[in-house]
Enzyme design. Sequence first.
Site, PDB file in Angstrom:
ATOM      1  N   ARG A   1      34.077  30.722  57.089  1.00  8.01           N
ATOM      2  CA  ARG A   1      34.033  29.843  55.920  1.00  8.01           C
ATOM      3  C   ARG A   1      34.551  30.632  54.720  1.00  8.01           C
ATOM      4  O   ARG A   1      33.972  31.640  54.345  1.00  8.01           O
ATOM      5  CB  ARG A   1      32.608  29.331  55.642  1.00  8.01           C
ATOM      6  CG  ARG A   1      32.049  28.430  56.739  1.00  8.01           C
ATOM      7  CD  ARG A   1      30.787  27.721  56.293  1.00  8.01           C
ATOM      8  NE  ARG A   1      31.097  26.606  55.377  1.00  8.01           N
ATOM      9  CZ  ARG A   1      30.164  25.961  54.671  1.00  8.01           C
ATOM     10  NH1 ARG A   1      28.896  26.339  54.724  1.00  8.01           N
ATOM     11  NH2 ARG A   1      30.499  24.952  53.882  1.00  8.01           N
TER      12      ARG A   1
ATOM     13  N   ASP B   1      28.791  28.464  45.140  1.00  5.55           N
ATOM     14  CA  ASP B   1      29.312  29.192  46.292  1.00  5.55           C
ATOM     15  C   ASP B   1      30.229  30.314  45.886  1.00  5.55           C
ATOM     16  O   ASP B   1      30.442  31.263  46.652  1.00  5.55           O
ATOM     17  CB  ASP B   1      30.041  28.207  47.218  1.00  5.55           C
ATOM     18  CG  ASP B   1      29.063  27.251  47.854  1.00  5.55           C
ATOM     19  OD1 ASP B   1      28.770  26.220  47.243  1.00  5.55           O
ATOM     20  OD2 ASP B   1      28.567  27.575  48.954  1.00  5.55           O
TER      21      ASP B   1
ATOM     22  N   ASN C   1      31.387  24.820  43.893  1.00  2.77           N
ATOM     23  CA  ASN C   1      30.170  24.316  44.513  1.00  2.77           C
ATOM     24  C   ASN C   1      30.502  23.065  45.312  1.00  2.77           C
ATOM     25  O   ASN C   1      31.648  22.580  45.291  1.00  2.77           O
ATOM     26  CB  ASN C   1      29.095  24.047  43.441  1.00  2.77           C
ATOM     27  CG  ASN C   1      27.709  23.920  44.032  1.00  2.77           C
ATOM     28  OD1 ASN C   1      27.245  24.792  44.749  1.00  2.77           O
ATOM     29  ND2 ASN C   1      27.045  22.801  43.759  1.00  2.77           N
ATOM     30  N   LYS C   2      29.484  22.527  45.993  1.00  2.00           N
ATOM     31  CA  LYS C   2      29.711  21.370  46.864  1.00  2.00           C
ATOM     32  C   LYS C   2      30.513  20.278  46.169  1.00  2.00           C
ATOM     33  O   LYS C   2      30.267  19.978  44.996  1.00  2.00           O
ATOM     34  CB  LYS C   2      28.363  20.810  47.312  1.00  2.00           C
ATOM     35  CG  LYS C   2      28.418  19.670  48.273  1.00  2.00           C
ATOM     36  CD  LYS C   2      29.249  19.985  49.530  1.00  2.00           C
ATOM     37  CE  LYS C   2      28.820  21.223  50.206  1.00  2.00           C
ATOM     38  NZ  LYS C   2      29.798  21.797  51.143  1.00  2.00           N
TER      39      LYS C   2
ATOM     40  N   ARG D   1      23.644  27.623  56.388  1.00  2.00           N
ATOM     41  CA  ARG D   1      24.597  27.287  55.337  1.00  2.00           C
ATOM     42  C   ARG D   1      23.987  27.631  53.991  1.00  2.00           C
ATOM     43  O   ARG D   1      22.847  28.000  53.891  1.00  2.00           O
ATOM     44  CB  ARG D   1      24.932  25.810  55.412  1.00  2.00           C
ATOM     45  CG  ARG D   1      23.667  24.938  55.662  1.00  2.00           C
ATOM     46  CD  ARG D   1      23.505  23.687  54.864  1.00  2.00           C
ATOM     47  NE  ARG D   1      23.717  23.826  53.479  1.00  2.00           N
ATOM     48  CZ  ARG D   1      22.763  24.082  52.573  1.00  2.00           C
ATOM     49  NH1 ARG D   1      21.520  24.312  52.969  1.00  2.00           N
ATOM     50  NH2 ARG D   1      23.027  24.114  51.284  1.00  2.00           N
ATOM     51  N   GLY D   2      24.845  27.561  52.954  1.00  2.00           N
ATOM     52  CA  GLY D   2      24.369  27.922  51.622  1.00  2.00           C
ATOM     53  C   GLY D   2      24.767  29.346  51.313  1.00  2.00           C
ATOM     54  O   GLY D   2      24.565  30.239  52.142  1.00  2.00           O
ATOM     55  N   ALA D   3      25.324  29.574  50.140  1.00  2.00           N
ATOM     56  CA  ALA D   3      25.912  30.884  49.854  1.00  2.00           C
ATOM     57  C   ALA D   3      24.966  32.062  50.100  1.00  2.00           C
ATOM     58  O   ALA D   3      25.287  32.970  50.872  1.00  2.00           O
ATOM     59  CB  ALA D   3      26.438  30.889  48.416  1.00  2.00           C
TER      60      ALA D   3
HETATM   61  C1  LIG Z   1      22.391  28.185  46.908  1.00  2.00           C
HETATM   62  S1  LIG Z   1      24.055  28.013  47.273  1.00  2.00           S
HETATM   63  C2  LIG Z   1      24.055  26.497  48.080  1.00  2.00           C
HETATM   64  C3  LIG Z   1      25.408  25.863  48.053  1.00  2.00           C
HETATM   65  O1  LIG Z   1      25.994  25.900  49.352  1.00  2.00           O
HETATM   66  C4  LIG Z   1      26.268  24.568  49.721  1.00  2.00           C
HETATM   67  O2  LIG Z   1      27.411  24.457  50.489  1.00  2.00           O
HETATM   68  P1  LIG Z   1      27.253  24.279  52.101  1.00  2.00           P
HETATM   69  O3  LIG Z   1      26.094  23.357  52.337  1.00  2.00           O
HETATM   70  O4  LIG Z   1      28.580  23.702  52.503  1.00  2.00           O
HETATM   71  O5  LIG Z   1      27.027  25.675  52.613  1.00  2.00           O
HETATM   72  C5  LIG Z   1      26.421  23.835  48.433  1.00  2.00           C
HETATM   73  O6  LIG Z   1      27.648  24.102  47.813  1.00  2.00           O
HETATM   74  C6  LIG Z   1      25.270  24.430  47.677  1.00  2.00           C
HETATM   75  O7  LIG Z   1      25.292  24.253  46.300  1.00  2.00           O
END
Ligand SMILES: CSC[C@H]1O[C@H](OP(=O)(O)O)[C@H](O)[C@@H]1O
Length: 339
Positions: A89, A235, A244-245, A46-48
């Site tokens: 996603r 994201d 973002n989250k 996960r994470g962009a």
């Molecule tokens: C460095 S981007 C990380 C970004 O992604 C996370 O979302 P997820 O855990 O659902 O993939 C979150 O928005 C983070 O800030």
Amino acid sequence: MRTIDWNDESNTIKLIDQTLLPSEYKVIECKTIESLCESIKSLRIRGAPALGAAGGYGIALAAVLSKTDNMDNLTKDLQSAAETIKATRPTAVNLAWGVERVIKATSDAYDFEGMKNIAIEEAKQIADEDVAINKKIGEHGSKLLEDGDTVLTHCNAGKLACVDWGTALGVIRSAIESGKNIKVVACETRPLNQGSRLTTWELMQDNIPVTLISDSMAGHVIRHEAIDKVIVGADRITEDAVFNKIGTYTHSVLAKEHEIPFYVAAPTSTFDFKGWEGSVKIEQRNADELRYFGNVQIAPENVNVYNPAFDATPMENISAIITENGVFHPPFLLDEVLI
Ligand SMILES: CSC[C@H]1O[C@H](OP(=O)(O)O)[C@H](O)[C@@H]1O
């Protein structure tokens, strides 16, 4: 071990299963497109920026797995895999960006084997570039932090959200490497707790001082002047907003009210140059993520649930966006980040 990587021996994808952290560190292998998509949907990866690499490696895996024997049919196989992976996603633009970059690279191939080799090499290039880009983001962003700062962050925008180093947490790592004493306050980040499970874990691995708070404590902590700056990842960044989250917008309002800088750290691959807040689909996640905490039921099983994974923070709430090309203070035209 990088957060995600290519296994040259088996021509498969290997990645840290983040759903098991912090209690278990386990590297898993994705040998099929289906297992990669399941890993993306369930946030094992996960994470962009990490999703950008996952998208690229996904096309490389599809090329390796293709049973076809000619370039036209391989192209069709890769396009099919591309649509499947992108559908996992919708909000993080990097996922589609990584997929499309490798697809484009394969279109330059002269022959069948060349397509497969190009797909693997381009995907590896995306991953290697991500680490270098994060170091540049860290270099630019560390100048915004002062010795002794306490920095609040949300979710996980560290090495676990990238191939390595991190974006928001990469800025903190770079500031500490430059000799500054930085303390971090990490919000747990309900409902999946990327902050409590991942951010605290990775910072403690690096002996970076971190204090965990619940998301609802942020206002109290900021109001009592315990926070000097806020820094988060992203994201998707459009002309008018940063996605973002969920919970990020709330922190931006608190930061604005209490006149502390609110920074976003992201690579230019997170920018959506054609989008605007209204054009972006925010991922709606499974209701049980709020009804259960792990296997423990914490709400009536049939309660109505609203579970958006992200929110949009308007540019006017953002002090600066830190990219590999430098620091940009809104308002600015998105194309300026491309230098
Ligand atoms: C460095 S981007 C990380 C970004 O992604 C996370 O979302 P997820 O855990 O659902 O993939 C979150 O928005 C983070 O800030």
